[in-house]
Design a protein around this motif. Sequence first.
Motif, PDB file in Angstrom:
ATOM      1  N   ALA A 190       0.822  -1.219   0.000  1.00  0.00           N
ATOM      2  CA  ALA A 190       0.000   0.000   0.000  1.00  0.00           C
ATOM      3  C   ALA A 190       0.853   1.266   0.000  1.00  0.00           C
ATOM      4  O   ALA A 190       0.544   2.235  -0.693  1.00  0.00           O
ATOM      5  CB  ALA A 190      -0.931  -0.006   1.213  1.00  0.00           C
ATOM      6  N   MET A 237      -5.232   1.234   4.727  1.00  0.00           N
ATOM      7  CA  MET A 237      -4.351   0.885   3.600  1.00  0.00           C
ATOM      8  C   MET A 237      -5.024  -0.102   2.666  1.00  0.00           C
ATOM      9  O   MET A 237      -5.780  -0.971   3.096  1.00  0.00           O
ATOM     10  CB  MET A 237      -3.010   0.350   4.109  1.00  0.00           C
ATOM     11  N   THR A 238      -4.733   0.103   1.392  1.00  0.00           N
ATOM     12  CA  THR A 238      -5.282  -0.732   0.325  1.00  0.00           C
ATOM     13  C   THR A 238      -4.141  -1.213  -0.555  1.00  0.00           C
ATOM     14  O   THR A 238      -3.282  -0.402  -0.954  1.00  0.00           O
ATOM     15  CB  THR A 238      -6.310   0.066  -0.507  1.00  0.00           C
ATOM     16  N   ARG A 289      -8.524   2.515  -5.373  1.00  0.00           N
ATOM     17  CA  ARG A 289      -9.504   3.302  -6.142  1.00  0.00           C
ATOM     18  C   ARG A 289     -10.714   2.480  -6.586  1.00  0.00           C
ATOM     19  O   ARG A 289     -11.267   2.698  -7.649  1.00  0.00           O
ATOM     20  CB  ARG A 289      -8.796   3.948  -7.340  1.00  0.00           C
ATOM     21  N   ARG A 290     -11.102   1.530  -5.742  1.00  0.00           N
ATOM     22  CA  ARG A 290     -12.322   0.753  -6.004  1.00  0.00           C
ATOM     23  C   ARG A 290     -13.320   0.904  -4.858  1.00  0.00           C
ATOM     24  O   ARG A 290     -14.243   0.096  -4.729  1.00  0.00           O
ATOM     25  CB  ARG A 290     -11.980  -0.723  -6.163  1.00  0.00           C
ATOM     26  N   LEU A 345     -12.710   0.478  -1.632  1.00  0.00           N
ATOM     27  CA  LEU A 345     -12.528  -0.411  -0.471  1.00  0.00           C
ATOM     28  C   LEU A 345     -12.261   0.374   0.808  1.00  0.00           C
ATOM     29  O   LEU A 345     -12.863   0.088   1.859  1.00  0.00           O
ATOM     30  CB  LEU A 345     -11.385  -1.401  -0.727  1.00  0.00           C
ATOM     31  N   VAL A 383      -2.631  12.420   9.157  1.00  0.00           N
ATOM     32  CA  VAL A 383      -2.283  12.161   7.762  1.00  0.00           C
ATOM     33  C   VAL A 383      -1.150  13.105   7.374  1.00  0.00           C
ATOM     34  O   VAL A 383      -1.108  14.253   7.825  1.00  0.00           O
ATOM     35  CB  VAL A 383      -3.532  12.334   6.846  1.00  0.00           C
ATOM     36  N   ALA A 410      -5.275   9.964   0.612  1.00  0.00           N
ATOM     37  CA  ALA A 410      -5.816   9.851   1.970  1.00  0.00           C
ATOM     38  C   ALA A 410      -6.543  11.134   2.376  1.00  0.00           C
ATOM     39  O   ALA A 410      -7.636  11.087   2.957  1.00  0.00           O
ATOM     40  CB  ALA A 410      -4.685   9.538   2.947  1.00  0.00           C
ATOM     41  N   ASN A 463      -8.055  13.284   0.492  1.00  0.00           N
ATOM     42  CA  ASN A 463      -9.342  13.340  -0.222  1.00  0.00           C
ATOM     43  C   ASN A 463     -10.344  12.368   0.389  1.00  0.00           C
ATOM     44  O   ASN A 463     -11.527  12.697   0.574  1.00  0.00           O
ATOM     45  CB  ASN A 463      -9.149  13.016  -1.696  1.00  0.00           C
TER      46      ASN A 463
HETATM   47  C1  LIG Z   1      -5.451   6.184   1.107  1.00  0.00           C
HETATM   48  C2  LIG Z   1      -5.864   4.776   0.657  1.00  0.00           C
HETATM   49  C3  LIG Z   1      -6.071   3.908   1.887  1.00  0.00           C
HETATM   50  C4  LIG Z   1      -7.184   4.878  -0.138  1.00  0.00           C
HETATM   51  O1  LIG Z   1      -7.587   3.555  -0.432  1.00  0.00           O
HETATM   52  P1  LIG Z   1      -8.562   3.197  -1.661  1.00  0.00           P
HETATM   53  O2  LIG Z   1      -9.190   1.883  -1.335  1.00  0.00           O
HETATM   54  O3  LIG Z   1      -7.826   3.308  -2.937  1.00  0.00           O
HETATM   55  O4  LIG Z   1      -9.624   4.376  -1.567  1.00  0.00           O
HETATM   56  P2  LIG Z   1     -11.087   4.406  -2.205  1.00  0.00           P
HETATM   57  O5  LIG Z   1     -11.092   3.692  -3.522  1.00  0.00           O
HETATM   58  O6  LIG Z   1     -12.072   3.979  -1.176  1.00  0.00           O
HETATM   59  O7  LIG Z   1     -11.243   5.969  -2.487  1.00  0.00           O
HETATM   60  C5  LIG Z   1     -12.213   6.774  -1.839  1.00  0.00           C
HETATM   61  C6  LIG Z   1     -11.962   8.220  -2.175  1.00  0.00           C
HETATM   62  O8  LIG Z   1     -10.660   8.619  -1.729  1.00  0.00           O
HETATM   63  C7  LIG Z   1     -10.101   9.556  -2.662  1.00  0.00           C
HETATM   64  N1  LIG Z   1      -8.949   8.969  -3.355  1.00  0.00           N
HETATM   65  C8  LIG Z   1      -8.515   7.688  -3.261  1.00  0.00           C
HETATM   66  N2  LIG Z   1      -7.424   7.511  -4.030  1.00  0.00           N
HETATM   67  C9  LIG Z   1      -7.171   8.709  -4.626  1.00  0.00           C
HETATM   68  C10 LIG Z   1      -6.180   9.165  -5.525  1.00  0.00           C
HETATM   69  N3  LIG Z   1      -5.209   8.337  -5.971  1.00  0.00           N
HETATM   70  N4  LIG Z   1      -6.188  10.458  -5.893  1.00  0.00           N
HETATM   71  C11 LIG Z   1      -7.139  11.291  -5.450  1.00  0.00           C
HETATM   72  N5  LIG Z   1      -8.134  10.922  -4.587  1.00  0.00           N
HETATM   73  C12 LIG Z   1      -8.130   9.639  -4.189  1.00  0.00           C
HETATM   74  C13 LIG Z   1     -11.199   9.834  -3.666  1.00  0.00           C
HETATM   75  O9  LIG Z   1     -11.982  10.890  -3.124  1.00  0.00           O
HETATM   76  C14 LIG Z   1     -11.947   8.522  -3.656  1.00  0.00           C
HETATM   77  O10 LIG Z   1     -13.266   8.622  -4.123  1.00  0.00           O
HETATM   78  P3  LIG Z   1     -13.540   8.469  -5.717  1.00  0.00           P
HETATM   79  O11 LIG Z   1     -12.785   7.259  -6.195  1.00  0.00           O
HETATM   80  O12 LIG Z   1     -15.037   8.300  -5.782  1.00  0.00           O
HETATM   81  O13 LIG Z   1     -13.045   9.734  -6.326  1.00  0.00           O
HETATM   82  C15 LIG Z   1      -4.817   4.140  -0.300  1.00  0.00           C
HETATM   83  O14 LIG Z   1      -4.495   5.066  -1.320  1.00  0.00           O
HETATM   84  C16 LIG Z   1      -3.542   3.698   0.398  1.00  0.00           C
HETATM   85  O15 LIG Z   1      -3.431   2.549   0.840  1.00  0.00           O
HETATM   86  N6  LIG Z   1      -2.553   4.610   0.488  1.00  0.00           N
HETATM   87  C17 LIG Z   1      -1.284   4.259   1.136  1.00  0.00           C
HETATM   88  C18 LIG Z   1      -1.449   4.162   2.624  1.00  0.00           C
HETATM   89  C19 LIG Z   1      -1.880   5.493   3.213  1.00  0.00           C
HETATM   90  O16 LIG Z   1      -1.337   6.528   2.912  1.00  0.00           O
HETATM   91  N7  LIG Z   1      -2.885   5.432   4.116  1.00  0.00           N
HETATM   92  C20 LIG Z   1      -3.407   6.587   4.776  1.00  0.00           C
HETATM   93  C21 LIG Z   1      -2.548   6.910   5.945  1.00  0.00           C
HETATM   94  S1  LIG Z   1      -3.199   8.307   6.852  1.00  0.00           S
END
Ligand SMILES: CC(C)(COP(=O)(O)OP(=O)(O)OC[C@H]1O[C@@H](n2cnc3c(N)ncnc32)[C@H](O)[C@@H]1OP(=O)(O)O)[C@@H](O)C(=O)NCCC(=O)NCCS
Length: 155
Positions: free
Chosen positions: A40, A103-104, A110-111, A113, A137, A144, A146
């Motif tokens: 992630a 974390m994903t 972006r699905r 989760l 964050v 994150a 967003n």
């Molecule tokens: C942050 C994280 C957990 C999001 O997980 P994800 O499952 O991809 O998120 P989702 O698909 O549920 O996204 C929900 C919303 O978040 C925002 N978002 C997620 N990824 C984004 C991206 N790459 N760019 C911009 N916005 C984003 C959007 O608003 C999105 O909604 P949308 O797809 O309808 O536009 C993932 O990117 C990750 O694991 N990052 C690394 C670990 C991390 O930094 N964790 C947070 C620590 S505070």
Amino acid sequence: MRRKLVRQLDQPLPAAPDDKGSRALRPSDAEALAVLMFSAYRGTVDDAGEGPSEARAEVDRLLGGGYGGVDFAASEVIERDGRVVCAMLVTVYEGLPLVAFSMTDRDWKRRGLARGGLLRAMHRLRAGGATKVQLAVTAGNTPAENLYEALGFVG
Ligand SMILES: CC(C)(COP(=O)(O)OP(=O)(O)OC[C@H]1O[C@@H](n2cnc3c(N)ncnc32)[C@H](O)[C@@H]1OP(=O)(O)O)[C@@H](O)C(=O)NCCC(=O)NCCS
């Protein structure tokens, strides 16, 4: 810079989607969480070049209470094809619920989760009587930031 965000839980919360792959966190998930964490965070603003062993140490720190006692009931992992691909890890830090890690897996981003997992975790916290949830964050962690801001977290 780390930004501290808070979400009131005594305000309206969007409905949480069901996910058949979602289940409670278990201590035996440690290695799967380390694999997930490495995947992630790789290439994100929080990636300082740590490898799988550092990820495992971080997971052990979390499960050992290093970020406050783990709330196994509020936390969850999401599985796909028998593999943990997303996790919301909630602790109790200084008396308040803390989303210590969300974390994903890089192949599952972006699905929706994390959004679904975070919403379910917030509903469980609210059902347990919590009135707010906190997290930190890194400024510039746009995915994150967003995600959290869309769900009503404010600084
Ligand atoms: C942050 C994280 C957990 C999001 O997980 P994800 O499952 O991809 O998120 P989702 O698909 O549920 O996204 C929900 C919303 O978040 C925002 N978002 C997620 N990824 C984004 C991206 N790459 N760019 C911009 N916005 C984003 C959007 O608003 C999105 O909604 P949308 O797809 O309808 O536009 C993932 O990117 C990750 O694991 N990052 C690394 C670990 C991390 O930094 N964790 C947070 C620590 S505070």
